[in-house]
Write a protein that holds these residues in place. Structure first.
Motif, PDB file in Angstrom:
ATOM      1  N   ASP A  87       0.841  -1.198   0.000  1.00 56.49           N
ATOM      2  CA  ASP A  87       0.000   0.000   0.000  1.00 56.49           C
ATOM      3  C   ASP A  87       0.876   1.247   0.000  1.00 56.49           C
ATOM      4  N   PRO A  88       0.684   2.154  -0.981  1.00 58.15           N
ATOM      5  CA  PRO A  88       1.470   3.398  -0.997  1.00 58.15           C
ATOM      6  C   PRO A  88       1.374   4.182   0.309  1.00 58.15           C
ATOM      7  N   LYS A  89       0.233   4.119   0.981  1.00 60.73           N
ATOM      8  CA  LYS A  89       0.073   4.835   2.249  1.00 60.73           C
ATOM      9  C   LYS A  89       1.026   4.280   3.312  1.00 60.73           C
ATOM     10  N   THR A  90       1.170   2.958   3.333  1.00 62.30           N
ATOM     11  CA  THR A  90       2.075   2.332   4.303  1.00 62.30           C
ATOM     12  C   THR A  90       3.510   2.717   4.021  1.00 62.30           C
ATOM     13  N   VAL A  91       3.896   2.684   2.751  1.00 69.50           N
ATOM     14  CA  VAL A  91       5.265   3.044   2.374  1.00 69.50           C
ATOM     15  C   VAL A  91       5.526   4.519   2.672  1.00 69.50           C
ATOM     16  N   MET A 145       4.096   6.294   4.963  1.00 71.70           N
ATOM     17  CA  MET A 145       4.186   6.407   6.420  1.00 71.70           C
ATOM     18  C   MET A 145       5.566   5.976   6.922  1.00 71.70           C
ATOM     19  N   LEU A 146       6.067   4.882   6.380  1.00 74.06           N
ATOM     20  CA  LEU A 146       7.392   4.400   6.771  1.00 74.06           C
ATOM     21  C   LEU A 146       8.477   5.380   6.345  1.00 74.06           C
ATOM     22  N   GLY A 147       8.280   6.012   5.189  1.00 73.85           N
ATOM     23  CA  GLY A 147       9.225   7.029   4.737  1.00 73.85           C
ATOM     24  C   GLY A 147       9.238   8.233   5.662  1.00 73.85           C
ATOM     25  N   GLN A 148       8.075   8.656   6.101  1.00 72.12           N
ATOM     26  CA  GLN A 148       7.991   9.777   7.034  1.00 72.12           C
ATOM     27  C   GLN A 148       8.641   9.421   8.368  1.00 72.12           C
ATOM     28  N   ALA A 207       1.755   6.246  -7.664  1.00 72.78           N
ATOM     29  CA  ALA A 207       0.817   6.343  -6.533  1.00 72.78           C
ATOM     30  C   ALA A 207       1.540   6.821  -5.279  1.00 72.78           C
ATOM     31  N   LEU A 208       2.763   6.358  -5.090  1.00 72.57           N
ATOM     32  CA  LEU A 208       3.538   6.762  -3.918  1.00 72.57           C
ATOM     33  C   LEU A 208       3.882   8.252  -3.986  1.00 72.57           C
ATOM     34  N   ASN A 228       2.749  13.715  -2.015  1.00 71.32           N
ATOM     35  CA  ASN A 228       2.332  15.096  -2.291  1.00 71.32           C
ATOM     36  C   ASN A 228       1.110  15.466  -1.454  1.00 71.32           C
ATOM     37  N   GLU A 229       0.212  14.491  -1.261  1.00 64.75           N
ATOM     38  CA  GLU A 229      -0.980  14.747  -0.435  1.00 64.75           C
ATOM     39  C   GLU A 229      -0.594  14.964   1.023  1.00 64.75           C
ATOM     40  N   ASP A 230       0.404  14.183   1.475  1.00 65.32           N
ATOM     41  CA  ASP A 230       0.827  14.291   2.866  1.00 65.32           C
ATOM     42  C   ASP A 230       1.557  15.608   3.110  1.00 65.32           C
TER      43      ASP A 230
END
Length: 266
Positions: free
Chosen positions: A221-225, A227-230, A258-259, A264-266
Motif C-alpha cells: 500500500d502506498p500509504k504504508t510506504v 508512512m514508513l518514509g515519514q 501512486a507513492l 504530495n498529499e501528505d
C-alpha cells in the motif's frame, strides 16, 4: 526443523556440489568479476521513492507467484519505472531462482542489484560478484555474529555493499559492525512467515544514523510506504506485490506514481 533451517541445510548441500563443479578461481576469472559496483546506499539517498523491486517466481509460502515473467524484461521495465534497485532471488529449491537470473538482470539494467539469497559461505559472495551483484544480503537469523562479520568483510573486499537483515533488536545489536552499509528490517517472521509492519517501526529508532534503513516484506500500500518514509526509512523492499501482476514492470510504475501522489498529499 523450521523452514529457515531447511533452507540453510539445503544450501549447505548445494554448495558442496557447486564448489566441486566450479572452484572459486573459476568465478574470479568471469568477465563481470572486476566490474565496478553501483551503490544501492547512494541510490536510495538520492531517490524520491526508495523502492527496491524484487524478481521471484515462488516462495515457500506461495508455490506459484509468477513463472511467466522474463527476468530481462522485468529488469528493464523496473528501471524504466524509476525504482532505486532490484532484488533477484537466486535460490532454486525454495524460490525458483538462479544465478542466471542475476546475470540476465545485470545485462538488462544499469541499477544496483541485490543478490537475494541465504548466504552462509564466502563462495556465494564470489559467485554473486561474478554474476553482476552490487549488494549482498546477510541474514542475521541464520548466521552467528562472527561468521556474519567474516562474510561482510569478504563482501566489502570485493567492492560490494552489505545489507544486513534483522527481525528483532537482539539480531540488530549483535551485528552493528562497520562493514554493514544498509540495515533491512524484515517484517516477515522467517519461521512462521507471518507479517507485521510494526516490526519496522519498533526497530527504526535502534538503527544508528550511519546505516541506511530499509523496510522489507508485506509492503503493498502506498500509504504504508509513505508512512514508513515519514518515519525515517530510506528504502522499501517489495517482492510479491509486483510479481503477482502479469506485468511486474507496469505494476512497479503504477506504484511509484501512486507513492509520489501520496507523498504530495501528505
Amino acid at each position: 526443523m523450521d523452514i529457515l533451517e531447511r533452507i540453510v541445510a539445503q544450501q549447505a548441500q548445494d554448495l558442496i556440489r557447486r564448489k566441486q563443479s566450479f572452484p572459486e578461481s573459476y568465478w574470479e576469472s568471469a568477465p563481470l568479476f572486476n566490474r565496478p559496483c553501483i551503490s544501492l546506499k547512494s541510490a536510495l539517498n538520492e531517490s524520491s521513492t526508495g523502492i527496491i523491486a524484487e524478481f521471484k517466481r515462488r516462495s515457500p509460502s506461495k508455490p506459484s507467484i509468477n513463472f511467466k515473467a522474463q527476468v530481462s524484461e522485468v529488469a528493464s521495465e523496473y528501471q524504466a519505472a524509476g525504482i532505486s534497485g532490484m532484488s533477484v532471488l537466486t535460490n532454486g529449491p525454495f524460490f525458483g531462482g538462479s544465478l542466471e537470473d542475476l546475470s540476465q538482470a545485470r545485462a538488462s539494467a544499469n541499477m544496483p542489484l541485490l543478490r537475494k539469497e541465504f548466504v552462509i559461505d564466502p563462495y556465494q559472495i564470489t559467485e554473486a560478484k561474478a554474476h553482476g551483484a552490487d549488494v549482498i544480503l546477510l541474514i542475521a537469523a541464520c548466521l552467528e555474529p562472527a561468521r556474519l562479520r567474516m562474510l561482510a568483510k569478504k563482501t566489502k573486499s570485493l567492492g560490494m555493499e552489505v545489507l544486513l537483515e534483522v527481525h528483532n533488536e537482539a539480531e540488530l545489536q549483535a551485528n552493528l559492525i562497520p562493514e554493514v552499509d544498509l540495515i533491512g528490517v524484515n517484517n516477515r517472521n522467517l519461521k512462521t512467515f507471518t507479517v507485521n509492519v510494526q516490526t519496522s517501526l519498533d526497530l527504526l529508532q535502534q538503527i544508528p544514523q550511519e546505516f541506511t534503513p530499509i523496510s522489507e516484506s508485506g509492503l503493498s500500500d502506498p500509504k504504508t510506504v509513505a508512512m514508513l518514509g515519514q518515519a525515517g526509512f530510506k528504502g522499501f523492499l517489495m517482492g510479491e506485490h509486483f510479481m503477482r501482476s502479469e506485468n511486474p514492470g507496469e505494476a512497479a510504475a503504477a506504484f511509484v506514481n501512486a507513492l509520489k501522489n501520496q507523498r504530495n498529499e501528505d
